[in-house]
Motif scaffolding. Sequence first.
Motif, PDB file in Angstrom:
ATOM      1  N   ASP A  71      14.202 -13.878 -81.988  1.00 25.21           N
ATOM      2  CA  ASP A  71      14.577 -15.369 -82.279  1.00 25.21           C
ATOM      3  C   ASP A  71      13.472 -16.097 -81.671  1.00 25.21           C
ATOM      4  O   ASP A  71      13.379 -16.218 -80.559  1.00 25.21           O
ATOM      5  N   LEU A  72      12.353 -16.780 -82.434  1.00 23.15           N
ATOM      6  CA  LEU A  72      11.343 -17.475 -81.840  1.00 23.15           C
ATOM      7  C   LEU A  72      11.924 -18.689 -81.155  1.00 23.15           C
ATOM      8  O   LEU A  72      11.328 -18.930 -79.935  1.00 23.15           O
ATOM      9  N   PRO A  73      12.517 -19.695 -81.749  1.00 24.07           N
ATOM     10  CA  PRO A  73      12.840 -20.918 -81.190  1.00 24.07           C
ATOM     11  C   PRO A  73      13.624 -20.502 -79.919  1.00 24.07           C
ATOM     12  O   PRO A  73      13.782 -21.053 -78.879  1.00 24.07           O
ATOM     13  N   LYS A  74      14.758 -19.557 -79.899  1.00 22.28           N
ATOM     14  CA  LYS A  74      15.465 -19.425 -78.894  1.00 22.28           C
ATOM     15  C   LYS A  74      14.771 -18.476 -77.658  1.00 22.28           C
ATOM     16  O   LYS A  74      15.446 -18.110 -76.866  1.00 22.28           O
ATOM     17  N   LYS A  75      13.804 -17.830 -78.133  1.00 28.36           N
ATOM     18  CA  LYS A  75      13.015 -17.045 -77.066  1.00 28.36           C
ATOM     19  C   LYS A  75      13.938 -15.745 -76.828  1.00 28.36           C
ATOM     20  O   LYS A  75      14.224 -15.689 -75.536  1.00 28.36           O
ATOM     21  N   ARG A  76      14.618 -15.229 -77.681  1.00 29.55           N
ATOM     22  CA  ARG A  76      15.600 -14.226 -77.282  1.00 29.55           C
ATOM     23  C   ARG A  76      15.199 -12.982 -78.241  1.00 29.55           C
ATOM     24  O   ARG A  76      15.179 -13.223 -79.590  1.00 29.55           O
ATOM     25  N   MET A  77      15.342 -11.609 -77.812  1.00 30.96           N
ATOM     26  CA  MET A  77      15.506 -10.577 -78.516  1.00 30.96           C
ATOM     27  C   MET A  77      16.952 -10.404 -79.236  1.00 30.96           C
ATOM     28  O   MET A  77      17.886 -10.700 -78.741  1.00 30.96           O
ATOM     29  N   VAL A  78      16.722 -10.191 -80.624  1.00 38.26           N
ATOM     30  CA  VAL A  78      17.961 -10.073 -81.465  1.00 38.26           C
ATOM     31  C   VAL A  78      18.410  -8.590 -82.112  1.00 38.26           C
ATOM     32  O   VAL A  78      19.387  -8.202 -82.428  1.00 38.26           O
ATOM     33  N   GLY A  79      17.357  -7.809 -82.070  1.00 39.06           N
ATOM     34  CA  GLY A  79      17.519  -6.461 -82.960  1.00 39.06           C
ATOM     35  C   GLY A  79      16.463  -5.712 -82.800  1.00 39.06           C
ATOM     36  O   GLY A  79      15.216  -5.940 -82.165  1.00 39.06           O
ATOM     37  N   ASP A  80      16.634  -4.646 -83.324  1.00 36.56           N
ATOM     38  CA  ASP A  80      15.569  -3.383 -83.566  1.00 36.56           C
ATOM     39  C   ASP A  80      15.551  -2.778 -84.851  1.00 36.56           C
ATOM     40  O   ASP A  80      16.621  -2.903 -85.455  1.00 36.56           O
ATOM     41  N   ILE A  81      14.443  -1.983 -85.118  1.00 32.37           N
ATOM     42  CA  ILE A  81      14.376  -1.683 -86.632  1.00 32.37           C
ATOM     43  C   ILE A  81      13.766  -0.240 -86.307  1.00 32.37           C
ATOM     44  O   ILE A  81      12.619  -0.316 -85.758  1.00 32.37           O
ATOM     45  N   ILE A  82      14.160   0.746 -86.969  1.00 33.87           N
ATOM     46  CA  ILE A  82      13.871   2.249 -86.989  1.00 33.87           C
ATOM     47  C   ILE A  82      13.451   2.659 -88.506  1.00 33.87           C
ATOM     48  O   ILE A  82      14.341   2.425 -89.122  1.00 33.87           O
ATOM     49  N   LEU A  83      12.445   3.069 -88.672  1.00 34.28           N
ATOM     50  CA  LEU A  83      11.919   3.856 -89.935  1.00 34.28           C
ATOM     51  C   LEU A  83      11.818   5.370 -89.446  1.00 34.28           C
ATOM     52  O   LEU A  83      10.875   5.516 -88.883  1.00 34.28           O
ATOM     53  N   PHE A  84      12.564   6.300 -90.112  1.00 33.95           N
ATOM     54  CA  PHE A  84      12.177   7.821 -89.976  1.00 33.95           C
ATOM     55  C   PHE A  84      11.749   8.090 -91.235  1.00 33.95           C
ATOM     56  O   PHE A  84      12.249   7.915 -92.208  1.00 33.95           O
ATOM     57  N   ILE A  85      10.570   8.833 -91.285  1.00 36.41           N
ATOM     58  CA  ILE A  85       9.887   9.534 -92.377  1.00 36.41           C
ATOM     59  C   ILE A  85      10.588  10.987 -92.307  1.00 36.41           C
ATOM     60  O   ILE A  85      10.451  11.663 -91.076  1.00 36.41           O
TER      61      ILE A  85
END
Length: 171
Positions: A71-85
């Motif tokens: 989250d840019l305005p709050k300067k906070r990590m909010v999640g992660d994304i994984i893509l497996f091939i």
Amino acid sequence: MKDYKTENIIILSCSIDMAKSLLMHRKELIARSPIDLPTGWPSYRFRSLLPVYLENKVTEIDTLHLWIAADLPKKRMVGDIILFINDEDSKQGVLEIRLVDEQDEQIYFRECFLLFIQFVVKHFLDSLETIKMETYTSNLDRIHLLRQVGFKLKKREDPYLVWVLELDELE
């Protein structure tokens, strides 16, 4: 790969340096980071894949892709994304999006998901034909959004649903 953002969210490709820091120097990263790194970030799934991700980068195997969402305005990590091939079927990817907690799920999932589908997936149009994603049968917000984007229900194994998006439908 380029980073993508909206007014609120940024999706960054997980660099080798970030992966090493998360894996080996988390406490120092938390102490020095200009943004908040919640206890639940990144997800345990993401953390468990970091050694594989680093090994794949060294050996130039391109079957695992990791991104982080903030989250840019709050300067906070909010999640992660994984893509497996898929190793056996390199035309199929499996997508996972995990947010820090239920509140973040309600606030950020839609924006993260749409940003990812809209921009990041375009880098894989030449190599992937489908993206698969799982949801719980009870997660009606995700189900609605998946349908809205064009995912089709392919399998039901309570409490899970398996959805598939044909990437040629995005072009």
